[in-house]
Design an enzyme around this catalytic site. Structure first.
Site, PDB file in Angstrom:
ATOM      1  N   SER A 336      12.294 -27.527  12.537  1.00 55.94           N
ATOM      2  CA  SER A 336      11.945 -26.523  11.718  1.00 55.94           C
ATOM      3  C   SER A 336      13.206 -26.406  10.851  1.00 55.94           C
ATOM      4  CB  SER A 336      11.844 -25.248  12.373  1.00 55.94           C
ATOM      5  OG  SER A 336      12.690 -24.989  13.302  1.00 55.94           O
ATOM      6  N   TYR A 337      13.189 -25.582   9.858  1.00 57.79           N
ATOM      7  CA  TYR A 337      14.579 -25.327   8.923  1.00 57.79           C
ATOM      8  C   TYR A 337      15.636 -24.972   9.458  1.00 57.79           C
ATOM      9  CZ  TYR A 337      16.764 -23.743   4.651  1.00 57.79           C
ATOM     10  OH  TYR A 337      17.407 -23.488   3.720  1.00 57.79           O
ATOM     11  N   PRO A 338      16.528 -25.621   9.248  1.00 56.19           N
ATOM     12  CA  PRO A 338      17.767 -25.560   9.966  1.00 56.19           C
ATOM     13  C   PRO A 338      18.781 -24.563   9.723  1.00 56.19           C
ATOM     14  CG  PRO A 338      18.225 -27.338   8.680  1.00 56.19           C
ATOM     15  CD  PRO A 338      16.798 -26.615   8.295  1.00 56.19           C
TER      16      PRO A 338
END
Length: 855
Positions: A336-338
Site C-alpha cells: 500500500s501507499y508507503p
C-alpha cells in the site's frame, strides 16, 4: 448525445498503466505521448451514468518548480539578501519532458478531469499544477456541475481503485497552498544563506571538499543533532566507578553471577568498605523467590518513520534508498501507499482477506496459518492521524520477482503485518534474591511461554531460555568468589540514522516524505560520513558550520525554528491560517536573522581558520596566471579551483574530471595558459582558458564555457576552427573536433554527452574552411601515415571532404551517428566574434547564424 471525454492523470507512468488496466478491465489501448516519457491509455466506458471515452496518462512528479526570475539566479551580481523579497516564478520542473504542452495537447476538449496523484500534500500540490495546464483547454459544460475531481486511494488493487473511482472528491487547495508556502520559504532562506556562505568560505579556504556550503531550514537542524552528539562524545570525561560481583555455586554443575542491588558506587572508599564487609562470607542466603509472567507487545501497524528506522538499523539501507524501493513496490501493486503517519488499521480493513493471500506462501504460509487458526484477530490499537492507512502488503510475490534489496524490504513489510495481528510474546521471569553479609544481591532468568509475533519477526525473539536452578527459601548457597571491580563510564555512540529519524520526528523536523531527503543531503554535502552500523559521524566542515551558527545565532541550528514554521504551514493546510500572512511572517524573521548572520560572519570564520587551510596554503603549482605570469595553484578538493596567490584571484574549474596543461599554449585574449579537461563516460575532453571560463569574453558565451564554445575568430581551438556540424541529439549543440583525441579521433558535442568516433589512427585531422554542399557541415582534411592509412587505393591524404557525405570518409565514421547528423541541415561549425553582423537578416539555421558574423 455525444460521449463525454474523461481525462485522468496519475503521478507516474507505471502507476497510470496499472490504473488504466484496472479501470478498463484490461481493455485499454495504449500509445506513446509525444514527450517520449508518458503513455496514454484509452478505452470506452461509462461515467456518471453516461457513455464516456477515457484517457489515462501521467506526469513524472512535479510539473512545475519554483525559482527566481532570470537575473536573480546570477550569484555574482545579486546581493543574497534580495532573495527574501525578489520576484519568483514557476518554471517547468523538467523542460525536456515538455509536460505542460503534453498535458494541454492530450486534455484538449475533455469534459472532465480526474486526478489520481498521490494522496498527500505534495500530491495535492501536483494536482493544482495539472489543473493550471489542463483547465484552459477543456470543453466547458453549460451544466453547473463539478468537472475537476480527485480520487483518494491508498493501494493499487482492483477493490481500492474502483472504490475510489466511485467516490471522487474535490482537490484540496489549502493543502496545495501549504506546499507552495513551504517551497517558497525553503527556496528563499536556503538560497540566501547558501550563496553567501559558499562564496565567503570557498573564496578563502581550499580544503573544504564540498561544492556547496549549504543551509536549509530542515537540513541544518538535522546536522545539528549529529554534531550535538559528537560534542557530547568529545567532551565526555570518563568517571571511575566500582561494583561488587558475587559468584555462587547453585548446584554441582551451575554457577550464578549475582547482581548487586546498589548497582555501582562512585566512591572507592565506600565501595571498599562494603567489599571488606562481605569478602569473607562463605555462604549466600536465599531470601526470596518470585515468578512473574511478562509480555513483549506485538508492534503497531507500520508507518513511514518506522519503515525507515528498521530499514536503516535492521537492513542496512539508507532511508533515502529504502523509500525509493518502497515507492517502486507501491507502484507495482505489492504494498500500500508507503507515505503515512498512521499506525491504526481502519475499521473496514480486510485483515483476514490480506492474510489469506499468503496462506500458501513458502516463506510466510506457516505463520499465517497459525494466525488464522486462532479465530478472532485484534490488532494493537495505534494512532489514526487521518492521512493514509498503515503500510501493508497487497499481494503475494516470490523472491524471484525482486532484486535483493527489494525482496528484503518486501519481506520485512509482510512479516511486520503478520506480526501486528499475531499474539503478544509471553515469557516467565524468575527472580531469586540473596543476602550476603547483609547486602542484597539477585539473579534473574527468562523462560519463553509463547513466542507470539516473534515467530514471524524472528529478529525480535528473546535470547535463549535462562533456566533458574530449583532453590528453596532460606537455603544457604556456597560462595565461590567476591570481587570488587573497577570500571569507567563510557560516552554514548554516534547517532545512527535510525536514532536521527526518531529525533527528527520528535521535534517536527521534516515530513515523512522529506526526512530521508534531509539525511541524504547532509551526507552528500560532506557534512557527515556514514560509518559502520550506519552511524553518522560529522566531518570537520559539518562541525565548524554548526559551531559557527551557535556562536552567531543558535536558533539557526535549533529544531524549534523549523517546528514552529511547520505548525504554521499546517494551519494553512487545515484552512485555519492566512497564506500571505504566514509566508510574510516566516520570511521576515529569517531575513532579519540573515542580516545579523552576515554582520557577524567573522565569528564563524574564526572556527574555519582553525580548521581549514587558506587557498594560498592549499594545492600545488599548476599553470601560469595571465596577469602576473606567476604560477597559480590547483586546489583539487571540491570544488576544483585555480588560485593565484599573487593576484589573490580564484578561478573555478569544470567539475567531475581531471586537468592537465594543454601543450603549454596560451589564450590569445588574456595570456592565461590553456588547460585540458577530460571527463565523462566517453572520455570526452576539451581545452579551456581558466579566465574565459569564469569571465566569458563574448556576449554569446555563457559562464563555464570551454574553447569548444568560444567564438574567437582566429583561435585554432575555438568553435570557428573546430566546429563541424549540428548535434543530432540536442537542439543547440555543435559537434566539435576534439584536438586532443588523436589517434582515436572523435567529434564531441559542446552541449551534451554525444561523442562520435571518426578516422581512427589518422596522423592529422583538421577542419577545412569549406562546407559540404549536401549537408552544410564543415569539410575535413585527413592525413594518414602510409602504413596505417584506411583511405581507398592507399591514399594518405584527402582534402575538403565531408565525413558524412563523402564516400571516402563515411565508412570511417561511427555508423549510428552518420545518417542522423547528415539529416540535420545547417551544420557548419563557424563561430562569431564580439558585436559583428548586427542588423543583418536572421539566417535560417543556427550554424548559418554563427557564420553570418564572419561574412
Amino acid at each position: 448525445m455525444s460521449k463525454s471525454t474523461v481525462f485522468m492523470v496519475a503521478e507516474k507512468p507505471s502507476l497510470a498503466a496499472s490504473l488504466a488496466k484496472i479501470l478498463s478491465n484490461n481493455s485499454c489501448h495504449s500509445r506513446k505521448g509525444f514527450n517520449g516519457a508518458c503513455s496514454i491509455h484509452e478505452w470506452n466506458g461509462s461515467f456518471k451514468g453516461q457513455s464516456a471515452f477515457f484517457k489515462m496518462t501521467s506526469v513524472c512528479g512535479h510539473v512545475m518548480s519554483l525559482d527566481f526570475t532570470g537575473r536573480y539566479n546570477n550569484w555574482d551580481s545579486v546581493d543574497p539578501v534580495e532573495l527574501f523579497t525578489c520576484p519568483t516564478e514557476k518554471k517547468e520542473a523538467t523542460p525536456k519532458l515538455k509536460m505542460p504542452a503534453f498535458l494541454s495537447q492530450e486534455a484538449k476538449g475533455s469534459n472532465y478531469l480526474v486526478l489520481w496523484l498521490d494522496c498527500d500534500k505534495e500530491g495535492e500540490n501536483i494536482c493544482f499544477e495539472v489543473i493550471n495546464e489542463v483547465e484552459p483547454v477543456m470543453a466547458r459544460s453549460h451544466r453547473r456541475e463539478q468537472f475537476i475531481l480527485r480520487a483518494k486511494f491508498s493501494a493499487i488493487t482492483e477493490k481500492d481503485i474502483k472504490a475510489a473511482m466511485n467516490c471522487l472528491v474535490s482537490p484540496n487547495e489549502n493543502e496545495s497552498k501549504s506546499v507552495d508556502a513551504r517551497q517558497e520559504i525553503d527556496l528563499r532562506i536556503g538560497c540566501a544563506f547558501t550563496r553567501f556562505q559558499t562564496r565567503f568560505f570557498q573564496g578563502k579556504y581550499g580544503n573544504l571538499d564540498s561544492t556547496l556550503i549549504s543551509y536549509g531550514p530542515c537540513q541544518t537542524p538535522t546536522l545539528g543533532f549529529c554534531v550535538e552528539r559528537h560534542d557530547t562524545i568529545k567532551t565526555f570525561q570518563p568517571e571511575p566507578f566500582w561494583l561488587i560481583q558475587v559468584s555462587v555455586q547453585a548446584t554441582e554443575f551451575r554457577k550464578l553471577v549475582l547482581e548487586w542491588e546498589r548497582v555501582r558506587l562512585f566512591d572507592r572508599e565506600v565501595a571498599s568498605t562494603f567489599h571488606q564487609k562481605i569478602k569473607d562470607c562463605k555462604q549466600a542466603k536465599v531470601t526470596g523467590i518470585s515468578q512473574k509472567e511478562k509480555v513483549k507487545q506485538r508492534p503497531q501497524a507500520l508507518n513511514t518513520v518506522e519503515l525507515m528506522r528498521v530499514a536503516s538499523s535492521g537492513l542496512g539501507m539508507s532511508p533515502h534508498s529504502a523509500m525509493i524501493i518502497a515507492e517502486r513496490l507501491y507502484t507495482q501493486g505489492y504494498i500500500s501507499y508507503p507515505r503515512t503517519e498512521t499506525t491504526h488499521y481502519p475499521e473496514n480493513f480486510d485483515i483476514i482477506g490480506v492474510l489469506k493471500q499468503f496462506r500458501q506462501s513458502p516463506d510466510f504460509g506457516a505463520d499465517v496459518r497459525d494466525v488464522l487458526s486462532q479465530g478472532s484477530i485484534h490488532p494493537r490499537k495505534g494512532q489514526d492521524v487521518g492521512d493514509h492507512p498503515p503500510i501493508t502488503p497487497m499481494t503475494l510475490a516470490s523472491r524471484e520477482a525482486f532484486d535483493h534489496d527489494s525482496w528484503r524490504l518486501y519481506d520485512y513489510i509482510v512479516r511486520h503485518f503478520i506480526g501486528t495481528v499475531s499474539p503478544d510474546c509471553k515469557y516467565l521471569v524468575t527472580r531469586i534474591d540473596f543476602d550476603v553479609g547483609h547486602e542484597s544481591f539477585s539473579v534473574s532468568g527468562k523462560k519463553l511461554l509463547d513466542a507470539g509475533f516473534t515467530r514471524t519477526m524472528h529478529w525480535q525473539a528473546l535470547s535463549p531460555d535462562e533456566h533458574m536452578p530449583d532453590l528453596k527459601l532460606n537455603q544457604m548457597i556456597p560462595i565461590n568468589e567476591v570481587k570488587l571491580i573497577e570500571r569507567l563510564t563510557s560516552p554514548p555512540d554516534y547517532l545512527t540514522e535510525s536514532e536521527l529519524i526518531t529525533l527528527m520526528e520528535k521535534h517536527g523536523i521534516g515530513t515523512d516524505a522529506s526526512i530521508p531527503v534531509h539525511i541524504n543531503n547532509i551526507s552528500q554535502r560532506n557534512y557527515v560520513t556514514v560509518g559502520s552500523g550506519r552511524k553518522l559521524i560529522p566531518t570537520a566542515l559539518g562541525i565548524s558550520l554548526v559551531h559557527g551558527y551557535r556562536r552567531i545565532d543558535p536558533q539557526l541550528v535549533l529544531p524549534t525554528m523549523r517546528s514552529a514554521v511547520e505548525e504554521q504551514l499546517n494551519l494553512i493546510a487545515k484552512g485555519r491560517g492566512n497564506y500571505d500572512e504566514i509566508l510574510h511572517h516566516a520570511l521576515e524573521i529569517f531575513r532579519l536573522k540573515f542580516i545579523y548572520f552576515v554582520q557577524h560572519i567573522e565569528s564563524m570564520d574564526h572556527l574555519f581558520e582553525d580548521t581549514f587551510s587558506t587557498l594560498s596554503q592549499s594545492g600545488r603549482n599548476f599553470s601560469r596566471c595571465g596577469a602576473c605570469r606567476r604560477f597559480m595553484k590547483l586546489v583539487a578538493s571540491k570544488p576544483a579551483r585555480l588560485h593565484c596567490p599573487n593576484c589573490d584571484a580564484t578561478y573555478s574549474l569544470p567539475a567531475g574530471g581531471s586537468f592537465k596543461l594543454f601543450n603549454e599554449l596560451k589564450c590569445p585574449l588574456d595570456d592565461f595558459e590553456l588547460l585540458l579537461w577530460v571527463g565523462g563516460p566517453n572520455g570526452k575532453g576539451y581545452p579551456f582558458c581558466p579566465y574565459c571560463y569564469v569571465y566569458p569574453p563574448f556576449r554569446e558565451m555563457k559562464k563555464g564555457s570551454g574553447c569548444n564554445q568560444c567564438t574567437h575568430p582566429s583561435c585554432a581551438y575555438g568553435l570557428n576552427a573546430t566546429g563541424v556540424a549540428s548535434c543530432g541529439e540536442c537542439p543547440n549543440g555543435i559537434l566539435v573536433l576534439d584536438p586532443t583525441s588523436g589517434p582515436k579521433w572523435q567529434l564531441a558535442c559542446n552541449q551534451c554527452q554525444v561523442v562520435i568516433k571518426i578516422c581512427e589512427d589518422a596522423n592529422k585531422l583538421s577542419v577545412a574552411n569549406s562546407t559540404c554542399p549536401e549537408c552544410d557541415a564543415r569539410q575535413m582534411i585527413v592525413e594518414y601515415r602510409p602504413e596505417k592509412t584506411k583511405l581507398a587505393n592507399g591514399l594518405t591524404k584527402i582534402k575538403d571532404a565531408c565525413i558524412f557525405c563523402s564516400p571516402e570518409l563515411s565508412d570511417l565514421v561511427e555508423k549510428r551517428y552518420a545518417s542522423h547528423a547528415k539529416s540535420k541541415r545547417g551544420g557548419r561549425g563557424r563561430g562569431r566574434g564580439r558585436g559583428r553582423g548586427r542588423g543583418r537578416a536572421k539566417p535560417k539555421d543556427k550554424m548559418a547564424q554563427l557564420a553570418a558574423y564572419f561574412v
